[in-house]
Design an enzyme around this catalytic site. Sequence first.
Site, PDB file in Angstrom:
ATOM      1  N   HIS A 131       1.036  -1.214  -0.115  1.00 57.53           N
ATOM      2  CA  HIS A 131      -0.006   0.006   0.038  1.00 57.53           C
ATOM      3  C   HIS A 131       0.852   1.282   0.043  1.00 57.53           C
ATOM      4  O   HIS A 131       1.977   1.168   0.552  1.00 57.53           O
ATOM      5  CB  HIS A 131      -0.994   0.085   1.223  1.00 57.53           C
ATOM      6  CG  HIS A 131      -1.994  -1.081   1.178  1.00 57.53           C
ATOM      7  ND1 HIS A 131      -2.041  -1.900   2.510  1.00 57.53           N
ATOM      8  CD2 HIS A 131      -2.962  -1.216   0.551  1.00 57.53           C
ATOM      9  CE1 HIS A 131      -3.279  -2.665   2.242  1.00 57.53           C
ATOM     10  NE2 HIS A 131      -3.510  -2.188   0.958  1.00 57.53           N
TER      11      HIS A 131
ATOM     12  N   CYS B 292      -2.691   0.544   9.767  1.00 56.78           N
ATOM     13  CA  CYS B 292      -3.781  -0.465   9.345  1.00 56.78           C
ATOM     14  C   CYS B 292      -4.793  -0.744  10.432  1.00 56.78           C
ATOM     15  O   CYS B 292      -5.742  -1.241  10.166  1.00 56.78           O
ATOM     16  CB  CYS B 292      -2.834  -1.736   8.773  1.00 56.78           C
ATOM     17  SG  CYS B 292      -1.660  -1.644   7.941  1.00 56.78           S
TER      18      CYS B 292
END
Length: 260
Positions: free
Chosen positions: A156, A244
Amino acid sequence: MSLAFVRPVPASFADCVTARPPHPPLDPQRARLQHDAYRAALAVGGFDVVEVPVAPDHPDSPFVEDTAVVLGERALATRPGHPSRRGEVEAVAAALADHLDVVRMEAPATLDGGDVLKVGDAVFVGLSSRTNAAGIEVLSDLCGGVTAVPVERVLHLKSAVTAVDEETVLLHRPSLDAAAFEGLRVLDAPGEDPEAANVVRLPDGRLLVAEHHAASADLLTAHGHRVVTVDVSEFARADGGLTCLSVRVRGGSGLVRHSP
Ligand code: CIR
């Protein structure tokens, strides 16, 4: 008031999606202890922590950030890029709906919240294996423009860059093209692990840094930041970082108008 939505570690955590099979296998109990410490650090740092109910059938559900993006008074419930993660979204959207207006992303768009980075008023979004062009378009329409950043060497965008204040990013330069962040102050995340760049800004002004990235903590301290560390090594083995593990709603912007 600032809110942080988190989701407990299910017994199925060992079955997380990972780039490479972890050895030894992921340990849900160890992850739970680390998750408790992470939650505590968020709370001490000034977040009111909101727990989304555990999702026994979704090993990756503690990585709640990927399921929603907070944009002012709205939250975008995403359509995660990995099909196994799409069933995580509805419960997170329901929890967010108590506080924000929730809009939903539809197919064929895909987007993981880990690909969305807000720095001051700017929104950066990774074009990655999880976030497609249609997903970026949905996000751009909602927030009046974004800067798309190709993400090819990490999972990501925020695996390799996060904000440390309103005008500074901590960037792992070998992993992303620094040109995307022109105009911002850039601190270079040290070492070979891109996740050394993954930190969380706490409402009390401190930065939460992974314990196993001591060099990042030292660098940030040297630049005048106050740092607190927490051990999230079991989540790192499942390809996740500090950001996250929560969806954060920062206070002071009327974001929680639906709150009781
Ligand atoms: C996954 O592959 O989807 C999870 N095992 C890790 C997700 C990490 N999330 C994030 O970086 N925002």
